[in-house]
Enzyme design. Structure first.
Site, PDB file in Angstrom:
ATOM      1  N   CYS A  79       0.844  -1.249   0.188  1.00 35.63           N
ATOM      2  CA  CYS A  79       0.062  -0.036  -0.132  1.00 35.63           C
ATOM      3  C   CYS A  79       0.768   1.277  -0.188  1.00 35.63           C
ATOM      4  O   CYS A  79       1.554   1.417  -0.898  1.00 35.63           O
ATOM      5  CB  CYS A  79      -1.056  -0.076   1.037  1.00 35.63           C
ATOM      6  SG  CYS A  79      -2.146   0.996   1.037  1.00 35.63           S
ATOM      7  N   HIS A 185      -3.886  -4.652  -0.372  1.00 40.23           N
ATOM      8  CA  HIS A 185      -3.445  -5.428   1.015  1.00 40.23           C
ATOM      9  C   HIS A 185      -3.432  -6.647   1.041  1.00 40.23           C
ATOM     10  O   HIS A 185      -4.700  -7.493   1.055  1.00 40.23           O
ATOM     11  CB  HIS A 185      -4.177  -4.919   1.920  1.00 40.23           C
ATOM     12  CG  HIS A 185      -3.982  -3.540   2.244  1.00 40.23           C
ATOM     13  ND1 HIS A 185      -3.314  -3.166   3.450  1.00 40.23           N
ATOM     14  CD2 HIS A 185      -4.580  -2.489   1.914  1.00 40.23           C
ATOM     15  CE1 HIS A 185      -3.263  -1.787   3.541  1.00 40.23           C
ATOM     16  NE2 HIS A 185      -3.982  -1.159   2.787  1.00 40.23           N
ATOM     17  N   GLU A 187      -2.636  -8.869   2.858  1.00 40.06           N
ATOM     18  CA  GLU A 187      -3.193  -9.437   4.347  1.00 40.06           C
ATOM     19  C   GLU A 187      -4.512  -9.103   4.606  1.00 40.06           C
ATOM     20  O   GLU A 187      -5.085  -9.625   5.615  1.00 40.06           O
ATOM     21  CB  GLU A 187      -2.359  -8.746   5.548  1.00 40.06           C
ATOM     22  CG  GLU A 187      -2.559  -7.389   5.730  1.00 40.06           C
ATOM     23  CD  GLU A 187      -2.053  -6.101   4.695  1.00 40.06           C
ATOM     24  OE1 GLU A 187      -1.980  -6.610   3.730  1.00 40.06           O
ATOM     25  OE2 GLU A 187      -2.301  -4.985   5.203  1.00 40.06           O
TER      26      GLU A 187
END
Lengths: 206, 253
Positions: A79, A185, A187
């Site tokens: 990001c 992202h 994650e």
């Protein structure tokens, strides 16, 4: 050992958990020696570019990251962490980045139709072009990942390894040598995201 | 192109999902962590955890559960309920929340949204509004929909967005629980007025209600529901297939 760079920006709980979930040893650290002795490095980041770049410099971590890149340690920016790899950003002024990826960070409002919402927030699909980068070896063209951003990597076609479509093609991921970055992202991108992290952890940086 | 999102909401009290749920093949599940994992595997695009406990013991249980969930579920998590201060934002963000939704807290304290947006970014701040028609006017209700306020809903929501809220959850009290479909009139009024994502809540009774919502109002970004998912009346995989078959762009899993 994966090291997540700690420089006082953002919340690293999910990122750390995602590496734990794929069975990787992970630590959050801002220590120069720990970073330079890591097998791989994650540069996270949320918030504004200028503050984050200042914070990296104030801690001397810009030099550590350049050295790590030079040593061949695989590095992934996520990001804002991806944006920090670029030469500069135009977010609230003009700020210098790490210069590891040629190009600049510009507002997506420059390229998308005015009726589209900003930030670009939600799940969007990846396209890879002709050659699939090793960090995407476990996923397919068209798989969805989670984005939250208002700025994007521009003038970086040489390093672009994935695009997404938001009224215009938007840089989704970049790589140059052992340094890569994801605008989205991983994650927060479910199994697809974990598969990207798994592939990053298997990547030798070449 | 960006996909429309389907979001299950879990009301959590004293560490358990309220009422519990009963899925065919999954048995009786009241652990929020297990339920979150289940929804994530079915293709939920995001999860909302709503803390409806009042006690501080309950609060601690809630954040423990959030932490446990964030270790196992890697999709965006929004947390709401009892968010009154910037410290409350901090408390849940540290435990793995990605976004925080405020409701009564923003009504009581007008500084909450701007202060939280300044510290954590607009993308982190969600304004959640419970709205009901009173004499033909959309009025905001506080305290879980029990207390009428003086606020007209569209102008209130617009003000919250101008102050830094990056997303809107609009819950229509008029259609909530009726299962006759989303409140399209109210949702249109709000989604025409703001330029941030709008999440529709209240009224979905079947998968077709989501299709009608997203076909009729292209400016609405997501549909949120609780019990119809919990009781298996709408299955997320089937819902997404229905939407996709009808030309709505959704995330395939």
């Amino acid at each position: 050992m994966v090291s997540i760079v700690e420089y006082g920006v953002g919340n690293l709980f999910s990122l750390k958990s995602s590496f734990a979930a794929i069975g990787e040893e992970v630590r959050i650290t801002g220590d120069k020696d720990e970073l330079l002795s890591s097998e791989r490095i994650i540069l996270p980041g949320v918030g504004a570019f200028g503050d984050a770049a200042d914070s990296l410099r104030a801690n001397g971590l810009d030099r550590v990251l350049l050295k790590a890149a030079d040593k061949g340690i695989p590095i992934m920016g996520i990001c804002l962490g991806m944006q920090l790899l670029f030469d500069f950003s135009e977010e609230y002024g003009h700020h210098k980045g790490l210069g590891l990826i040629p190009g600049g960070v510009k507002p997506i409002s420059d390229v998308i139709p005015p009726e589209l919402k900003i930030p670009h927030i939600g799940w969007n699909a990846l396209s890879f072009g002709e050659k699939k980068h090793p960090i995407f070896k476990n996923i397919r063209e068209g798989d969805f990942v989670y984005f939250v951003h208002s700025y994007y990597g521009a003038d970086c076609s040489e390093s672009t390894i994935a695009l997404t479509e938001y009224g215009a093609p938007i840089t989704a991921a970049v790589a140059r040598g052992n340094v890569c970055g994801c605008q989205f992202h991983p994650e927060k991108s479910g199994e697809v995201g974990l598969n990207i992290l798994r592939a990053f952890c298997a990547w030798d940086g070449r | 192109m960006i996909t429309k999102r389907i979001i299950p909401c879990l009301d959590v009290k004293d560490g358990r999902v309220v009422k519990g749920v009963n899925f065919k093949g999954l048995g009786d599940v009241s652990s929020p962590v297990e339920l979150a994992e289940f929804y994530s595997s079915c293709g939920a695009d995001e999860l909302v955890f709503y803390d409806i406990t009042a006690s501080s013991d309950g609060r601690k249980l809630f954040t423990d559960i959030l932490t446990e969930t964030a270790k196992k579920v890697f999709i965006p998590l929004t947390v709401g309920g009892g968010i009154n201060t910037v410290e409350d934002f901090d408390r849940v963000l540290k435990c793995g929340a990605d976004k925080v939704s405020v409701n009564s807290g923003a009504i009581r304290n007008p500084d909450l949204i701007p202060r939280a947006a300044e510290r954590y970014g607009n993308q982190c701040v969600v304004i959640s509004a419970d709205v009901k028609r009173v004499n033909g006017v959309f009025k905001v209700f506080a305290k879980g929909g029990r207390e009428e306020t003086d606020l007209e809903a569209v102008s209130w929501i617009k003000r919250c967005v101008d102050n830094g809220a990056g997303e809107v959850v609009l819950n229509s009290i008029d259609t909530d629980g009726v299962k006759g479909g989303f409140d399209l009139e109210m949702l249109k009024a709000v989604s025409d007025a703001v330029s941030v994502p709008v999440i529709a809540c209240g009224g979905a009774g079947c998968a077709e209600d989501f299709l009608k919502l997203l076909k009729t109002l292209p400016k609405v970004d997501a549909g949120l529901a609780a019990s119809i998912f919990h009781f298996g009346e709408v299955k997320i995989e089937e819902l997404k297939k229905l939407l996709s078959d009808n030309g709505i762009n959704v995330r395939a899993i």
